[in-house]
Every structure is written in structure tokens, then in C-alpha cells.
Design a protein around this motif. Structure first.
Motif, PDB file in Angstrom:
ATOM      1  N   ARG A 171      21.137   3.685  24.542  1.00  0.00           N
ATOM      2  CA  ARG A 171      20.064   3.854  23.772  1.00  0.00           C
ATOM      3  C   ARG A 171      19.787   5.233  23.244  1.00  0.00           C
ATOM      4  O   ARG A 171      18.747   5.329  22.306  1.00  0.00           O
ATOM      5  CB  ARG A 171      18.668   3.421  24.651  1.00  0.00           C
ATOM      6  CG  ARG A 171      18.461   2.081  24.845  1.00  0.00           C
ATOM      7  CD  ARG A 171      17.280   1.768  25.995  1.00  0.00           C
ATOM      8  NE  ARG A 171      16.997   0.431  26.307  1.00  0.00           N
ATOM      9  CZ  ARG A 171      17.685  -0.153  27.180  1.00  0.00           C
ATOM     10  NH1 ARG A 171      18.575   0.510  27.991  1.00  0.00           N
ATOM     11  NH2 ARG A 171      17.365  -1.327  27.614  1.00  0.00           N
ATOM     12  N   SER A 223      19.175  -3.249  31.476  1.00  0.00           N
ATOM     13  CA  SER A 223      17.967  -4.028  31.079  1.00  0.00           C
ATOM     14  C   SER A 223      16.669  -3.878  31.661  1.00  0.00           C
ATOM     15  O   SER A 223      15.536  -4.040  31.300  1.00  0.00           O
ATOM     16  CB  SER A 223      18.289  -5.420  31.139  1.00  0.00           C
ATOM     17  OG  SER A 223      18.562  -5.982  32.337  1.00  0.00           O
ATOM     18  N   GLN A 224      16.618  -3.070  32.768  1.00  0.00           N
ATOM     19  CA  GLN A 224      15.418  -2.700  33.546  1.00  0.00           C
ATOM     20  C   GLN A 224      15.634  -1.302  34.265  1.00  0.00           C
ATOM     21  O   GLN A 224      16.659  -0.727  34.304  1.00  0.00           O
ATOM     22  CB  GLN A 224      15.394  -3.743  34.716  1.00  0.00           C
ATOM     23  CG  GLN A 224      15.338  -5.378  34.621  1.00  0.00           C
ATOM     24  CD  GLN A 224      15.420  -6.110  35.807  1.00  0.00           C
ATOM     25  OE1 GLN A 224      14.265  -6.320  36.451  1.00  0.00           O
ATOM     26  NE2 GLN A 224      16.435  -6.605  36.151  1.00  0.00           N
ATOM     27  N   THR A 280      11.231  -4.349  32.301  1.00  0.00           N
ATOM     28  CA  THR A 280      12.135  -4.727  31.375  1.00  0.00           C
ATOM     29  C   THR A 280      12.037  -3.598  30.100  1.00  0.00           C
ATOM     30  O   THR A 280      11.049  -3.153  29.843  1.00  0.00           O
ATOM     31  CB  THR A 280      11.881  -6.138  30.686  1.00  0.00           C
ATOM     32  OG1 THR A 280      11.981  -6.877  32.073  1.00  0.00           O
ATOM     33  CG2 THR A 280      13.069  -6.404  29.789  1.00  0.00           C
ATOM     34  N   LEU A 281      13.323  -3.373  29.719  1.00  0.00           N
ATOM     35  CA  LEU A 281      13.230  -2.125  28.692  1.00  0.00           C
ATOM     36  C   LEU A 281      13.972  -3.109  27.556  1.00  0.00           C
ATOM     37  O   LEU A 281      14.752  -3.784  27.372  1.00  0.00           O
ATOM     38  CB  LEU A 281      14.358  -1.418  29.089  1.00  0.00           C
ATOM     39  CG  LEU A 281      13.971  -0.154  30.205  1.00  0.00           C
ATOM     40  CD1 LEU A 281      15.110   0.735  30.456  1.00  0.00           C
ATOM     41  CD2 LEU A 281      12.796   0.653  29.793  1.00  0.00           C
ATOM     42  N   ASP A 282      13.291  -2.648  26.296  1.00  0.00           N
ATOM     43  CA  ASP A 282      13.630  -2.964  24.878  1.00  0.00           C
ATOM     44  C   ASP A 282      14.551  -2.244  24.124  1.00  0.00           C
ATOM     45  O   ASP A 282      15.207  -1.146  25.042  1.00  0.00           O
ATOM     46  CB  ASP A 282      12.391  -3.066  24.062  1.00  0.00           C
ATOM     47  CG  ASP A 282      11.912  -1.949  23.417  1.00  0.00           C
ATOM     48  OD1 ASP A 282      12.440  -0.810  23.800  1.00  0.00           O
ATOM     49  OD2 ASP A 282      10.853  -2.126  22.924  1.00  0.00           O
ATOM     50  N   ALA A 283      15.117  -2.095  23.153  1.00  0.00           N
ATOM     51  CA  ALA A 283      16.421  -1.609  22.537  1.00  0.00           C
ATOM     52  C   ALA A 283      16.019  -0.060  22.483  1.00  0.00           C
ATOM     53  O   ALA A 283      16.936   0.588  22.436  1.00  0.00           O
ATOM     54  CB  ALA A 283      16.660  -2.023  21.242  1.00  0.00           C
ATOM     55  N   GLN A 284      14.671   0.080  22.313  1.00  0.00           N
ATOM     56  CA  GLN A 284      14.417   1.703  22.007  1.00  0.00           C
ATOM     57  C   GLN A 284      14.029   2.306  23.401  1.00  0.00           C
ATOM     58  O   GLN A 284      14.131   3.714  23.529  1.00  0.00           O
ATOM     59  CB  GLN A 284      13.253   1.633  21.111  1.00  0.00           C
ATOM     60  CG  GLN A 284      13.576   1.510  19.692  1.00  0.00           C
ATOM     61  CD  GLN A 284      13.750   0.193  19.516  1.00  0.00           C
ATOM     62  OE1 GLN A 284      13.044  -0.908  20.031  1.00  0.00           O
ATOM     63  NE2 GLN A 284      14.719  -0.364  18.758  1.00  0.00           N
ATOM     64  N   ASN A 341      11.388   1.243  25.447  1.00  0.00           N
ATOM     65  CA  ASN A 341      10.011   0.919  25.787  1.00  0.00           C
ATOM     66  C   ASN A 341      10.086  -0.043  27.043  1.00  0.00           C
ATOM     67  O   ASN A 341      10.981  -0.759  26.961  1.00  0.00           O
ATOM     68  CB  ASN A 341       9.134   0.090  24.589  1.00  0.00           C
ATOM     69  CG  ASN A 341       9.032   1.296  23.347  1.00  0.00           C
ATOM     70  OD1 ASN A 341       8.176   1.841  23.472  1.00  0.00           O
ATOM     71  ND2 ASN A 341       9.824   0.965  22.257  1.00  0.00           N
ATOM     72  N   ALA A 342       8.823   0.165  27.776  1.00  0.00           N
ATOM     73  CA  ALA A 342       8.854  -0.812  28.998  1.00  0.00           C
ATOM     74  C   ALA A 342       7.932  -1.845  28.746  1.00  0.00           C
ATOM     75  O   ALA A 342       6.884  -1.962  28.146  1.00  0.00           O
ATOM     76  CB  ALA A 342       8.536   0.325  30.288  1.00  0.00           C
ATOM     77  N   THR A 343       8.500  -2.959  29.251  1.00  0.00           N
ATOM     78  CA  THR A 343       7.388  -4.326  29.143  1.00  0.00           C
ATOM     79  C   THR A 343       7.404  -4.896  30.376  1.00  0.00           C
ATOM     80  O   THR A 343       8.555  -4.823  31.268  1.00  0.00           O
ATOM     81  CB  THR A 343       8.142  -5.089  27.863  1.00  0.00           C
ATOM     82  OG1 THR A 343       9.367  -5.579  28.221  1.00  0.00           O
ATOM     83  CG2 THR A 343       7.774  -4.560  26.791  1.00  0.00           C
ATOM     84  N   ASP A 344       6.663  -5.971  30.717  1.00  0.00           N
ATOM     85  CA  ASP A 344       6.431  -6.772  31.912  1.00  0.00           C
ATOM     86  C   ASP A 344       6.654  -5.822  33.168  1.00  0.00           C
ATOM     87  O   ASP A 344       7.347  -6.190  34.044  1.00  0.00           O
ATOM     88  CB  ASP A 344       7.552  -7.760  32.067  1.00  0.00           C
ATOM     89  CG  ASP A 344       7.874  -8.566  30.686  1.00  0.00           C
ATOM     90  OD1 ASP A 344       6.612  -8.837  30.265  1.00  0.00           O
ATOM     91  OD2 ASP A 344       8.757  -9.106  29.908  1.00  0.00           O
TER      92      ASP A 344
END
Length: 689
Positions: free
Chosen positions: A143, A196-197, A219-223, A225-228
Motif C-alpha cells: 500500500r 487484508s487485516q 479489515t483494510l482497504d487498498a489505501q 483505511n480500516a473497516t469492520d
């Protein structure tokens, strides 16, 4: 009485006056301190603090051609996050990133920008000049970011510098991405093998990281950022004892479980250390595996598989394979190494001579760690996982002579009973070091003077590994009691929590009981007992001098004299620690005052020597100034030194030498013997009486 000397012809001389091959210079010149370890492929990288360079912390890489300094002159890999720092460096694919510690444009701060250094190039800053600190960095080349703990002194949360978890742009071209925020503290961001995490630790006031934390996973997106984001473990305690210190009760309502060291297995299973498991009547920090939102114990030992998170970047275990862990663990104050089968939880000991094992990292077919043993200085060790053969990559003090090493001997682990304050007794622990010098023995009718050594923290521990500070004194004829008073780590959760609400009482009682135990065994001179300690150990030294008659002399290194000041003005990590140790502030103000040596200086009955760093953010210098003034007003014997450029713990060679020599000279003047050699002598006011 056998004082640990050989049967060879020896010189009889007064205890304390023996000529020692261990000089103060030996503790400073060339005696580096290892601060962090990392792996980059098969290369071993570490940070070492060098007294010869005024305490500069240097990143060193061990490659095929041997060790090579990475950070050039003028740079220092040290972070100020939580004041105690740790985790100031990271490495990946040949590049090293480090937080720099240098003069800054911001008053009362240091340059804490993150620098990237590629082979053959000068360090390049990737963060701007701001009053911001970074630590515990994890590179993510896919990333193009570095995950890190960020601490902003210009933004406050709950009255303290705000911490967040961020993703820094590796090139320094984009603003940081906030991964997690809202908690008072963040630590240990750890990226899953597939990227991915990410997992991390968080905790809120008034908890400390060894009392109650929470493990979070996102969970991490392509940039980046943390989600879930989900929380695992760290639920509020149930059935809280209403007689406990109210601050401890509040900490337990945040989290009743200390979770540490999240780590992903090679195939992406998440593990951590948690003290939720009760073994033999108390809870211990054992390795657990995350299954869904639950923690399942892997080890079930009456032992600690981690150490207190005073400094970031703690690492006590790693994966040899998906099913085998190499783990360091502490039992009764002694560390050992074992292979752990994650399926059965069975331990296979790795037979090594080290009794202190820290900064453990596991690579492909090998592991590295900092190993300590009673008969030599700390060493950076490479362990071959197939043959179990060890190689010394670096020694903390390679210049020690054979004569000096002949004075090293294994301490004796002792236990003794102490009044529990409720009509019964409890067990306390310590290491006893007898005088040890093969060229000397004491007079038949004389017993050695005793030095009570008190570790800092107070949630820390004494070690059975070599302490050159202790050998400096035992080789001159002193006996040493290195205390693991109730409140120390390594003996289970209940033992550590025993000091909460009882600081200044429990630790003091244990030191007195330990000294009396040795006196009763005719091992030491009752009328020549000194105490030395730094930080909270300095406080306990001052408390012993104030509230007991056990001491003949005391040496306080950056010790606390006014507990109220610590409750009102200290570093971020310990903002509520004094309240946890004593009682809620300001409700317990009378208790704070009652246990503060400063307000009872008229009760101090022994001479003191006080050493203080002028730049100490943890124990501010006014603490020492006010106490010294009070002692001078009473015409009490007192000596002191204030060292410029020193923080909470001395790093500079000249100051390490001066303080040790003055301390020894001070004991000689007070206890009536003449130390051997040409030593720096303190200016003792009001002495002789």
C-alpha cells in the motif's frame, strides 16, 4: 559464614573497601543498551543506546558482512511516545524507518519526524515538522504506507496528548490516514500475512496496559483505511471487590483483562497473550488464539508469557511454523525459552543459560533475542532452531576483563514472610547477592553492609541476570538484596495488584522484611543498610528513609518525593497511575500527603544522595529541589547532582560514571570505610554531623 570467596589465599579487608576490577567506567564505556530488535529477511537489525555518544540511539544492521551502523552521526532513533518510547524503528526490503530525536523548532520538544533511509542514501524525512511523535511502526510496501502509533502534543484528549493509529505515506507526499481513534492509548499494530487485516491494542484511563486492554481487528482497504472494526476480549470485570482501590475498580470496569502482543501466524490466525486464565489460584499471562470473537488458551502455565508494556515494541514469542511457537516466559522472576505446540499446548524447553530473554524475534530457521545471564553482560543472540546452537552477534559490554568476570556469581532466589496488614502474612520475593571477589574476604567479626536495590515501575521486576550495577558493589564487599516486592511482575496478577492502593506501604514493608530476614540469618550488618533505586524505586528509597529506621543511607535516582505532584503533573502513560497506586485524586489527597517523604522530611533520619536529570518529564526536577531545600533547612546530611541533557534514566557516559563513583564514596563516608581507588566524591552538606 561463607561469603562466596574461593579457598585460595585472599586479602582480608573491610567490607566495602575491596579493590574491584569492575570500575564505573566499565558500566559506561562501551556498555551499550539494546532497545529494539527487528528482522528484515535474514538480516538482524537493532537499536542500541551508546553512552560513549552521549546516549545516542543507533540503528545497526547485521548482514553477511557483519554489523554496520545505519543511522549517521547527528541522528538518533528514539521516540517520545508515552515518554518511555520503544518501537522507534522498522525495516523492510532494505529500507529502515526511524523516529528521530534531535533539537526541534518547537519549544520543550524534540524533532520526532519519521525518516526513511535506503542503502547508500542520507535519511529523508517523510513527516513534517510538527509536535507529533511516532512509534511502533509496521511497513506495508503493497500500500506504500507505514502503520504507526501517533501522539500529538498539540491536540488533547482527556487532558493528555492525543493518540491515534495512523497510516503514514512512505514517500511523505500524502497526509496520514487515521486508522483508529477515540481511545486514550494505542499499541502494537500488526498486519496479517496477506495484508487484508490489521490488529492492535487499545486502552483507556485509568487502566494501565498490564491491567486492562482490548484487542481490536479490522479489515483494510487498498489505501489503508480500516473497516469492520471489531473488539475481542477485554470485557469489563465482573464481581469487583468493593474494598479495592476505587481507581482500580474503575480500571476493571473498562477492562478486566490484560491483552498483549497480538501476532499473526504464517497462515493468518491471530494470537495474543492474555491474563484471563486462572492457574493455581491466580491469573497469568498465557498465549491465546483468536477463534471468532473468542480467545482460546494455547498455554496453561503458572508463568508470564509477556512483560509489562512500559516501552512499545515488546516481543516475547514468534512462529517457527503454523503449529509451533517459540516463546519466552517468566517464572519466579527467571526467564526461559520453550517451543510450544499450539494444538496441545505442550512446552518443550530449549536449554539455554539465559535467565533474561527479551525482544524475541523468529525468522526462517533462526531466532534472535537479547539474552542475559548471571556470568556475563547482556548479549544479542542468534539461535539456530534446528541445532539449538547460539551465536553472539553483539555484547553489551565486550570489554570486561577476566578479573571482572571472576567476580560474577549467581544470585540466590529467596522468599520471606511479611505482614499482610490484616493479621496474617504473605510471601515476598527477592534475589540475594553475597559479596563476591576472589581476591578478598571480610574480617571474621564483621558483617557486610547491605544495599537494598529497588526496581522502578513499581510494576516491573528484578532480574537474576547480571547487573553490572550490582556487581560494582558486591565486588567491593557489599551484600545486595534485589527486591521483587509485592506489586512486581512475573508472579501472577494477584501478586502484582497487591500494591494498588498500598504504594509506599506494601513495597516499604517488603524491603524492611527482606533486610530483617538477612539480618536474622547473620548475613549482613544491621547497622549498615543502604537503599538505592530509580524513579518509583527512588521513591521507595526515600520512603524507607522517612518512615522507617532501617537505613543508614539512601541513594535516590530521579526519585519521587511528592506523590501529589505525580498525581497532578506527569507523563501521558502514568497520568492516572499514582491514583491507581495510592487512591483517587483529589479525594485521597491526605493519603498522598501522608506517604510523601517531602511532607515528612523532619522524619528523615539518614543521609541521602540525590541524582536527577534536568530534562526529566516523568519526575520533574522541582521534586528533588524542594526535598533538598527541606533537608538543608534541617541541617541533614545531603548531597546531590543535577545532570544536564538527561531524562528519566541516565544515558551519558560521564554522568553514569560520576553518579556511581559519588554514590560509592557517599556510602564510604557514611558507613565508615574508605573505598578503593580514585573516585569522584560528592559534596555532602552538613557532614560530619
Amino acid at each position: 559464614m561463607d561469603w562466596g570467596v574461593s579457598a585460595m589465599a585472599v586479602t582480608t579487608a573491610a567490607f566495602g573497601s575491596w579493590a574491584s576490577p569492575i570500575a564505573a567506567q566499565d558500566l559506561a564505556a562501551g556498555a551499550v543498551k539494546f532497545e529494539q530488535l527487528a528482522l528484515d529477511g535474514d538480516d538482524v537489525i537493532w537499536v542500541e543506546s551508546r553512552p560513549d555518544e552521549k546516549g545516542r540511539s543507533v540503528v545497526v544492521r547485521m548482514g553477511p558482512d557483519g554489523p554496520q551502523d545505519i543511522t549517521p552521526a547527528g541522528f538518533c532513533a528514539r521516540t517520545l511516545v508515552n515518554s518511555y518510547g520503544g518501537g522507534a524503528m522498522a525495516a523492510k526490503d532494505g529500507t529502515v524507518w526511524f523516529t528521530n530525536f534531535a533539537a526541534s523548532d518547537f519549544p520543550q520538544t524534540k524533532d520526532q519526524r519519521v525518516y526513511a533511509q535506503t542503502p547508500g542514501h542520507f535519511p529523508k524525512p517523510i513527516t513534517p515538522r510538527q509536535p507529533v511523535h511516532f512509534a511502533d511502526m509496521v511497513p506495508d510496501p503493497a500500500r506504500g504506507v507505514i502503520f504507526a502509533v501517533q501522539e500529538r502534543s498539540d491536540v488533547l484528549l482527556n487532558g493528555q496528548a492525543q493518540q491515534t493509529l495512523v497510516a503514514l505515506d512512505m514517500q511523505g507526499d500524502a497526509l496520514p490516514i487515521t486508522v483508529a481513534s477515540g481511545g486514550d492509548f494505542y499499541a502494537a499494530p500488526r498486519l496479517s500475512p496477506d495484508g487484508s487485516q490489521i490488529a492492535w491494542l487499545t486502552w483507556d484511563y485509568p487502566s494501565m496496559p498490564w491491567e486492562g486492554t482490548r484487542l481490536q481487528v479490522a479489515t483494510l482497504d487498498a489505501q489503508g483505511n480500516a473497516t469492520d472494526i471489531r473488539t475481542i476480549g477485554g470485557a469489563p470485570a465482573t464481581d469487583i471487590d468493593p474494598t479495592l482501590n476505587p481507581v482500580l475498580q474503575n480500571a476493571m470496569r473498562y477492562s478486566g483483562e490484560a491483552i498483549a502482543e497480538p501476532l499473526w501466524s504464517p497462515k493468518g490466525a491471530l494470537y495474543c497473550v492474555s491474563d484471563r486464565l486462572d492457574v493455581k489460584g491466580t491469573r497469568w499471562g498465557n498465549i491465546h488464539r483468536v477463534e471468532g470473537d473468542s480467545l482460546v488458551p494455547v498455554t496453561t502455565q503458572a508463568a508470564e508469557f509477556t512483560s509489562p508494556l512500559w516501552r512499545l515494541g515488546v516481543s516475547s514469542y514468534g512462529f517457527v511454523s503454523e503449529t509451533i511457537i517459540l516463546a519466552a516466559y517468566s517464572k519466579d522472576g527467571v526467564w526461559a525459552l520453550a517451543l510450544v505446540d499450539v494444538t496441545s499446548g505442550m512446552l518443550k524447553p530449549v536449554d539455554l543459560p539465559f535467565t533474561s530473554i527479551t525482544h524475541l524475534r523468529v525468522g526462517h530457521g533462526f531466532a534472535v533475542f537479547i539474552g542475559g545471564r548471571f556470568d556475563g553482560p547482556a548479549e544479542l543472540i542468534r539461535l539456530d532452531l534446528e541445532t539449538c546452537e547460539t551465536t553472539v552477534l553483539r555484547s553489551a559490554n565486550p570489554g570486561l576483563s577476566a578479573e571482572a568476570k571472576a567476580c560474577f556469581q549467581a544470585p540466590e532466589a529467596i522468599s520471606f514472610q511479611v505482614d499482610d496488614g490484616k493479621g496474617g502474612t504473605e510471601t515476598s520475593h527477592a534475589f540475594y547477592h553475597a559479596p563476591a571477589n576472589p581476591d578478598y574476604k571480610g574480617p571474621v567479626n564483621e558483617r557486610p553492609p547491605l544495599i537494598i536495590v529497588i526496581h522502578g515501575g513499581p510494576s516491573a521486576s528484578a532480574s537474576s541476570a547480571l547487573s553490572l550495577d550490582i556487581a560494582f558493589f558486591t565486588s567491593r564487599g557489599f551484600a545486595v538484596l534485589d527486591t521483587n516486592y509485592r506489586g512486581s511482575t512475573g508472579f501472577g496478577r494477584s501478586y502484582r495488584q497487591r500494591i494498588y492502593g498500598g504504594w509506599g506501604v506494601v513495597d516499604v514493608a517488603d524491603c524492611v522484611a527482606g533486610a530483617q530476614h538477612l539480618v536474622a540469618q547473620d548475613k549482613v550488618d544491621r547497622y549498615r543498610i543502604a537503599s538505592r533505586g530509580g524513579s518509583s524505586g527512588g521513591y521507595t528509597t526515600l520512603a524507607l528513609a522517612t518512615f522507617t529506621d532501617i537505613l543508614s543511607a539512601g541513594a535516590s535516582y530521579y526519585g519521587i518525593s511528592d506523590l501529589q505532584m505525580i498525581a497532578q503533573d506527569t507523563d501521558k502513560l502514568e497520568a492516572f497511575y499514582a491514583a491507581l497506586l495510592v487512591g483517587p485524586w483529589p479525594d485521597a489527597q491526605k493519603v498522598f500527603k501522608a506517604r510523601s517523604p517531602l511532607f515528612h522530611a523532619d522524619q528523615i533520619s539518614c543521609p541521602l544522595i540525590i541524582f536527577q536529570g534536568e530534562d526529566d518529564p516523568v519526575v520533574p526536577p522541582p521534586q528533588a529541589h524542594v526535598l533538598i531545600d527541606s533537608l538543608l533547612d534541617r541541617k541533614m546530611p545531603v548531597a546531590w547532582e543535577f545532570f544536564p541533557g538527561e531524562s528519566h534514566g541516565f544515558k551519558q557516559k560521564a554522568h553514569i560514571i560520576q553518579s556511581l563513583e559519588e554514590e560509592l564514596s557517599f556510602y564510604g563516608a557514611i558507613m565508615g570505610f574508605t573505598p578503593s581507588g580514585h573516585l569522584a566524591k560528592p559534596d555532602i552538606k552538613n557532614w560530619p554531623v
